[in-house]
Design a protein around this motif. Structure first.
Motif, PDB file in Angstrom:
ATOM      1  N   PRO A 242       0.809  -1.220   0.000  1.00 23.78           N
ATOM      2  CA  PRO A 242       0.000   0.000   0.000  1.00 23.78           C
ATOM      3  C   PRO A 242       0.837   1.263   0.000  1.00 23.78           C
ATOM      4  O   PRO A 242       2.073   1.225   0.115  1.00 23.78           O
ATOM      5  CB  PRO A 242      -0.792  -0.132   1.310  1.00 23.78           C
ATOM      6  N   THR A 248       1.307  -1.994   7.071  1.00 21.77           N
ATOM      7  CA  THR A 248       1.438  -3.322   6.470  1.00 21.77           C
ATOM      8  C   THR A 248       1.249  -4.413   7.518  1.00 21.77           C
ATOM      9  O   THR A 248       1.271  -5.600   7.194  1.00 21.77           O
ATOM     10  CB  THR A 248       2.810  -3.494   5.800  1.00 21.77           C
ATOM     11  N   ARG A 263      -6.131  -5.510   3.970  1.00 26.59           N
ATOM     12  CA  ARG A 263      -5.012  -5.505   3.027  1.00 26.59           C
ATOM     13  C   ARG A 263      -4.949  -6.822   2.260  1.00 26.59           C
ATOM     14  O   ARG A 263      -5.193  -7.893   2.814  1.00 26.59           O
ATOM     15  CB  ARG A 263      -3.715  -5.276   3.805  1.00 26.59           C
TER      16      ARG A 263
END
Length: 293
Positions: A242, A248, A263
């Motif tokens: 991202p 993350t 995600r």
């Protein structure tokens, strides 16, 4: 491997990121400052000069979402500067009329305002102020919620041309339309939404739709920042690698306390993301107040 600055920003180590940014600033050639030969989004503006007690011009050279995200630092700047003028994208101006001590001007890309005692790009404010998102609470925007059916979920699946990998195919949002659903996309939709013609290109009306919904589910685009700035429940869908502002690891971000991040487990795997979102929506019913049980 991501660069050290990106790694620091993703994990929320803002002092480390500021240190790296300050070294990069010191190494820049002053001649290239606000270089008119470059596109606006590639320019740098602040040269490190003091801004306390001075007239400051804040330039908004990036996207609408970037301006929304970093606007939270404007009140901090206004407390220290003699005067703050913000040259902002015209679409956003109606949302910020209530910011005290700030002179708002529309940004005309063909005729930008002349420099003042200190110019700074809005995304440079955290470095200049040495302020993290925790240091800059999100100001109240005073938006009146639109009247929508109880439990309406507002959806945004397109992120535009800037990064096509951020977008999710529209059809994959169909399972999220079992209850009342609203499109926050500008064009027509084939999904069973309350507004098949799409969302109006009006920031105040869009903000009212966000505030009238129970939950916003969106890809990484301006809508995510608008919902976060309004303090509204928002589920953000991001790709495996991202943007630097999103984590993350984990599902939370210091930028927006009401945001939950979904995600991709692997590059391009939107199927897994949408399965997680659909499962979460079924097990966490959305209430009319915007809270989730």
């Amino acid at each position: 491997m991501d660069d050290p600055w990106t790694q620091a920003m993703r994990r929320g180590d803002f002092p480390a990121a500021w240190g790296m940014a300050a070294k990069a600033l010191a190494a820049r050639d002053p001649v290239t400052r606000d270089d008119p030969s470059l596109p606006y989004h590639l320019r740098w503006v602040w040269d490190g000069r003091p801004f306390d007690g001075r007239r400051v011009l804040v330039r908004c050279y990036h996207g609408l979402g970037d301006t929304l995200m970093f606007s939270r630092f404007l009140p901090l700047l206004a407390r220290r500067a003699a005067r703050v003028t913000v040259e902002m994208q015209p679409h956003l101006l109606p949302l910020f009329r209530g910011f005290p001590g700030i002179d708002l001007r529309p940004f005309d890309v063909a005729r930008p305002l002349p420099p003042q005692e200190c110019d700074i790009e809005i995304m440079e404010l955290p470095l200049a102020l040495r302020a993290s998102p925790i240091d800059a609470p999100i100001p109240q925007m005073g938006i009146t919620p639109a009247a929508l059916p109880s439990g309406t979920v507002a959806l945004c699946w397109g992120a535009g041309d800037w990064d096509r990998e951020r977008s999710v195919p529209q059809a994959m949002f169909a399972p999220l339309c079992d209850g009342p659903a609203l499109s926050l996309m500008p064009g027509p939709s084939g999904l069973p939404v309350l507004n098949p013609d799409g969302c109006p290109l009006d920031m105040v009306l869009t903000a009212q739709l966000v505030a009238g919904s129970a939950l916003v589910i969106t890809v990484d685009t301006m809508i995510a920042h608008l919902a976060g700035m309004l303090g509204w429940p928002v589920w953000l869908l991001v790709k495996h690698d991202p943007d630097w502002r999103w984590p993350t690891e984990g599902t939370r971000t210091p930028w927006y306390p009401t945001m939950r991040v979904f995600r991709q487990p692997a590059p391009g795997d939107w199927e897994a993301v949408m399965a997680d979102v659909t499962r979460a929506l079924r097990h966490e019913p959305v209430l009319a107040t915007g809270a989730m049980t």
